[in-house]
Design a protein around this motif. Sequence first.
Motif, PDB file in Angstrom:
ATOM      1  N   VAL A  87      -5.712  -8.764   9.784  1.00  0.00           N
ATOM      2  CA  VAL A  87      -5.607  -9.314   8.708  1.00  0.00           C
ATOM      3  C   VAL A  87      -6.631  -7.578   7.532  1.00  0.00           C
ATOM      4  CG1 VAL A  87      -6.425 -10.446   6.004  1.00  0.00           C
ATOM      5  CG2 VAL A  87      -5.810 -11.684   8.213  1.00  0.00           C
ATOM      6  N   VAL A  88      -7.110  -7.314   7.933  1.00  0.00           N
ATOM      7  CA  VAL A  88      -7.625  -5.977   7.639  1.00  0.00           C
ATOM      8  C   VAL A  88      -6.749  -5.303   7.380  1.00  0.00           C
ATOM      9  CG1 VAL A  88      -9.271  -3.853   7.005  1.00  0.00           C
ATOM     10  CG2 VAL A  88     -10.176  -6.356   7.337  1.00  0.00           C
ATOM     11  N   ASN A  89      -6.035  -4.524   8.557  1.00  0.00           N
ATOM     12  CA  ASN A  89      -4.834  -3.745   8.539  1.00  0.00           C
ATOM     13  C   ASN A  89      -3.999  -3.687   7.992  1.00  0.00           C
ATOM     14  OD1 ASN A  89      -6.966  -1.888  10.536  1.00  0.00           O
ATOM     15  ND2 ASN A  89      -6.025  -3.274  12.437  1.00  0.00           N
ATOM     16  N   GLY A  90      -3.291  -5.472   8.119  1.00  0.00           N
ATOM     17  CA  GLY A  90      -1.882  -5.543   7.070  1.00  0.00           C
ATOM     18  C   GLY A  90      -2.335  -5.320   6.045  1.00  0.00           C
ATOM     19  N   LEU A  91      -3.664  -5.339   5.331  1.00  0.00           N
ATOM     20  CA  LEU A  91      -3.646  -4.848   3.503  1.00  0.00           C
ATOM     21  C   LEU A  91      -4.575  -3.793   3.539  1.00  0.00           C
ATOM     22  CD1 LEU A  91      -7.120  -7.868   3.352  1.00  0.00           C
ATOM     23  CD2 LEU A  91      -4.565  -8.353   1.750  1.00  0.00           C
ATOM     24  N   LEU A  92      -4.875  -3.179   4.692  1.00  0.00           N
ATOM     25  CA  LEU A  92      -4.836  -1.744   4.308  1.00  0.00           C
ATOM     26  C   LEU A  92      -3.231  -0.682   4.517  1.00  0.00           C
ATOM     27  CD1 LEU A  92      -8.033  -0.532   6.068  1.00  0.00           C
ATOM     28  CD2 LEU A  92      -7.496  -0.958   3.699  1.00  0.00           C
ATOM     29  N   PHE A  93      -2.258  -2.178   4.946  1.00  0.00           N
ATOM     30  CA  PHE A  93      -0.760  -1.151   5.419  1.00  0.00           C
ATOM     31  C   PHE A  93      -0.279  -1.512   4.164  1.00  0.00           C
ATOM     32  CE2 PHE A  93       3.494  -1.535   6.893  1.00  0.00           C
ATOM     33  CZ  PHE A  93       3.234  -0.006   7.829  1.00  0.00           C
ATOM     34  N   LEU A  94      -0.154  -3.088   3.202  1.00  0.00           N
ATOM     35  CA  LEU A  94       0.130  -3.435   2.391  1.00  0.00           C
ATOM     36  C   LEU A  94      -0.461  -2.325   0.988  1.00  0.00           C
ATOM     37  CD1 LEU A  94       2.095  -5.481   0.891  1.00  0.00           C
ATOM     38  CD2 LEU A  94       0.044  -6.943   1.017  1.00  0.00           C
ATOM     39  N   LEU A  95      -1.671  -1.456   1.156  1.00  0.00           N
ATOM     40  CA  LEU A  95      -2.041  -0.540   0.081  1.00  0.00           C
ATOM     41  C   LEU A  95      -1.448   0.497  -0.245  1.00  0.00           C
ATOM     42  CD1 LEU A  95      -4.239  -0.543  -2.098  1.00  0.00           C
ATOM     43  CD2 LEU A  95      -5.710   0.506   0.048  1.00  0.00           C
ATOM     44  N   THR A  96      -1.631   0.916   1.202  1.00  0.00           N
ATOM     45  CA  THR A  96      -0.521   2.302   1.175  1.00  0.00           C
ATOM     46  C   THR A  96       0.918   1.929   0.451  1.00  0.00           C
ATOM     47  OG1 THR A  96      -1.400   2.494   3.463  1.00  0.00           O
ATOM     48  CG2 THR A  96       0.296   3.576   2.982  1.00  0.00           C
ATOM     49  N   SER A  97       0.887   1.024   0.599  1.00  0.00           N
ATOM     50  CA  SER A  97       2.482   0.886   0.321  1.00  0.00           C
ATOM     51  C   SER A  97       3.226   0.920  -1.188  1.00  0.00           C
ATOM     52  CB  SER A  97       3.572  -0.805   0.991  1.00  0.00           C
ATOM     53  OG  SER A  97       4.369  -0.566   0.104  1.00  0.00           O
TER      54      SER A  97
ATOM     55  N   PHE B  81       9.637   4.000  -0.559  1.00  0.00           N
ATOM     56  CA  PHE B  81       8.697   4.269   0.810  1.00  0.00           C
ATOM     57  C   PHE B  81       8.004   1.867  -0.203  1.00  0.00           C
ATOM     58  CE2 PHE B  81       5.587   2.110   3.577  1.00  0.00           C
ATOM     59  CZ  PHE B  81       6.000   1.490   4.699  1.00  0.00           C
ATOM     60  N   HIS B  82       9.057   0.641   0.741  1.00  0.00           N
ATOM     61  CA  HIS B  82       8.772  -0.606   0.786  1.00  0.00           C
ATOM     62  C   HIS B  82       7.939  -1.058   1.415  1.00  0.00           C
ATOM     63  CE1 HIS B  82       7.402  -4.251  -2.507  1.00  0.00           C
ATOM     64  NE2 HIS B  82       8.169  -4.301  -2.144  1.00  0.00           N
ATOM     65  N   VAL B  83       7.153  -2.128   1.169  1.00  0.00           N
ATOM     66  CA  VAL B  83       6.560  -3.483   1.960  1.00  0.00           C
ATOM     67  C   VAL B  83       6.643  -4.109   1.178  1.00  0.00           C
ATOM     68  CG1 VAL B  83       4.648  -4.202   4.185  1.00  0.00           C
ATOM     69  CG2 VAL B  83       5.151  -1.929   3.533  1.00  0.00           C
ATOM     70  N   ASP B  84       7.446  -5.739   1.861  1.00  0.00           N
ATOM     71  CA  ASP B  84       7.697  -6.630   0.493  1.00  0.00           C
ATOM     72  C   ASP B  84       6.027  -7.458   0.397  1.00  0.00           C
ATOM     73  OD1 ASP B  84       9.941  -5.807   0.430  1.00  0.00           O
ATOM     74  OD2 ASP B  84      10.983  -6.796   1.719  1.00  0.00           O
ATOM     75  N   GLY B  85       5.882  -8.109   1.739  1.00  0.00           N
ATOM     76  CA  GLY B  85       4.384  -9.212   1.658  1.00  0.00           C
ATOM     77  C   GLY B  85       3.606  -8.791   2.246  1.00  0.00           C
ATOM     78  N   PHE B  86       2.780  -9.815   2.420  1.00  0.00           N
ATOM     79  CA  PHE B  86       1.308  -9.025   3.916  1.00  0.00           C
ATOM     80  C   PHE B  86       2.053 -10.183   5.020  1.00  0.00           C
ATOM     81  CE2 PHE B  86      -2.112 -11.209   5.959  1.00  0.00           C
ATOM     82  CZ  PHE B  86      -2.662 -11.244   6.021  1.00  0.00           C
ATOM     83  N   TRP B  87       2.173 -11.482   4.878  1.00  0.00           N
ATOM     84  CA  TRP B  87       2.835 -11.753   6.137  1.00  0.00           C
ATOM     85  C   TRP B  87       4.320 -12.161   6.600  1.00  0.00           C
ATOM     86  CZ3 TRP B  87       1.089 -12.573  10.805  1.00  0.00           C
ATOM     87  CH2 TRP B  87       1.949 -13.002  11.403  1.00  0.00           C
TER      88      TRP B  87
END
Length: 134
Positions: free
Chosen positions: A84-94, A104-110
């Motif tokens: 969860v933490v790594n996913g949130l940090l990845f989303l924050l990077t986006s 560069f874009h990430v659509d969502g968390f999950w």
Amino acid sequence: MAPSVTMGFLKGLLIRLGSTAVAFWLATLLIPGITLDTGSAVEAIVTLLLVAVIFGVVNAVLQPIVKTVGCGFYLLTLGLIALVVNGLLFLLTSWIAGEAGLPFHVDGFWPEAVLGALFVGVVTWLLGAVLDRD
């Protein structure tokens, strides 16, 4: 610092940066919802290198704080909260990349951010292990 120590540090830093950029590129190709909208190969390379720098800074600054503050959650979940933490940090990077005007874009968390973070972590580790041979 001795020249050999400095060169070793720079080599390691460049290997990490390049490995992370390649991992982000592969993630954009393999994981739906992670996109890189560039018009040229040069723009894509520059964007991936900048996103890799952003990701490195976000992880270097925030991950130790999160691990310290949330150490109870890490114990309680046997470390699974790290996904969860790594996913949130990845989303924050986006988000930071978007604010910086990078395509560069990430659509969502999950599942995009969680799978992206897991994929980038594994690929970066593998490439670092293969490329960091003296």
